[in-house]
Design a protein around this motif. Structure first.
Motif, short mmCIF file in Angstrom:
data_model
loop_
_atom_site.label_atom_id
_atom_site.label_comp_id
_atom_site.label_asym_id
_atom_site.label_seq_id
_atom_site.Cartn_x
_atom_site.Cartn_y
_atom_site.Cartn_z
N ASN A 39 -15.56 18.45 28.26
CA ASN A 39 -16.38 18.44 27.05
C ASN A 39 -17.35 17.27 27.02
OD1 ASN A 39 -15.24 20.78 26.03
ND2 ASN A 39 -13.65 19.69 24.92
N GLN A 40 -16.95 16.12 27.61
CA GLN A 40 -17.84 14.96 27.65
C GLN A 40 -18.96 15.14 28.67
OE1 GLN A 40 -17.42 12.38 25.44
NE2 GLN A 40 -15.81 13.70 24.64
N LEU A 41 -18.70 15.91 29.71
CA LEU A 41 -19.67 16.05 30.81
C LEU A 41 -20.59 17.27 30.66
CD1 LEU A 41 -17.43 15.20 33.92
CD2 LEU A 41 -19.19 13.77 32.89
N ILE A 42 -20.39 18.06 29.62
CA ILE A 42 -21.21 19.26 29.45
C ILE A 42 -22.69 18.90 29.53
CG2 ILE A 42 -21.96 20.97 27.73
CD1 ILE A 42 -19.04 21.28 26.93
N SER A 43 -23.41 19.67 30.32
CA SER A 43 -24.82 19.38 30.56
C SER A 43 -25.58 20.68 30.75
CB SER A 43 -24.95 18.50 31.81
OG SER A 43 -26.27 18.45 32.26
#
Length: 199
Positions: A39-43
């Motif tokens: 969720n933190q790395l979603i891009s």
């Protein structure tokens, strides 16, 4: 929960799908932490998924063989030094993320009888056993066996291979178990490793 910015150089594969490897099966604390990192790395530039392995040594081999792009390892893992000392790896970053609630679980339809019982646990939460057992229980009358993951512990209880498991609440739900005692969350620190780029 505090949000954070990830500021390290990711080695994005040409497929634009970043794969994080960690310990399975589903519902381990490592799986839980990997979902947080995803969720933190979603891009918009790439997708992120996870792949679960039977052991952290399998995770290490997968990273060495480029089958995954990142390895997520908790600092409670007793052989994490093998990731830090691997010449082909570099540390991406460290973060703190709590585990799900840990406790001692059993089948819902089974009475909690400890004498002569078998308890399974991953090695890391084994020190919780004394606190999770009733004060009157003699540990000498219980057989304790180690398992590769908290989810595997819960699975063994579900299959009738063990009477109790030290596991987390996610695994207890997946395998339809109930807690007879709980410890709570564990404030865990985690390392994310990637392979060094060749110059």
């Amino acid at each position: 929960m505090l949000e954070f910015q990830i500021e390290f150089e990711l080695h994005i594969p040409t497929s634009n799908n970043l794969v994080i490897g960690t310990l399975g099966p589903a519902a381990t604390s490592s799986d839980y932490a990997s979902q947080y990192i995803i969720n933190q790395l979603i891009s918009e530039e790439f997708t992120v998924s996870n792949q679960l392995f039977d052991t952290f040594l399998d995770v290490k081999e997968a990273l060495l063989q480029d089958k995954i792009d990142l390895a997520l390892v908790p600092h409670a893992y007793d052989r994490i030094n093998e990731f830090y000392m691997e010449p082909d790896f570099e540390l991406g970053f460290i973060f703190i993320y709590p585990t799900p609630v840990y406790g001692l679980a059993k089948k819902k339809d089974k009475e909690a009888v400890f004498n002569g019982s078998r308890i399974v646990t991953h090695p890391a939460p084994l020190p919780l056993l004394k606190q999770l057992l009733p004060d009157t229980q003699d540990q000498a009358q219980i057989k304790v066996d180690l398992s590769p993951s908290t989810s595997d512990c819960a699975m063994q209880v579900k299959q009738g291979l063990a009477d109790f498991a030290i596991t987390n609440e996610n695994a207890a739900k997946v395998y339809d178990l109930e807690f007879i005692s709980t410890y709570g969350n564990i404030q865990m620190s985690w390392s994310l490793f990637q392979k060094k780029r060749l110059n």
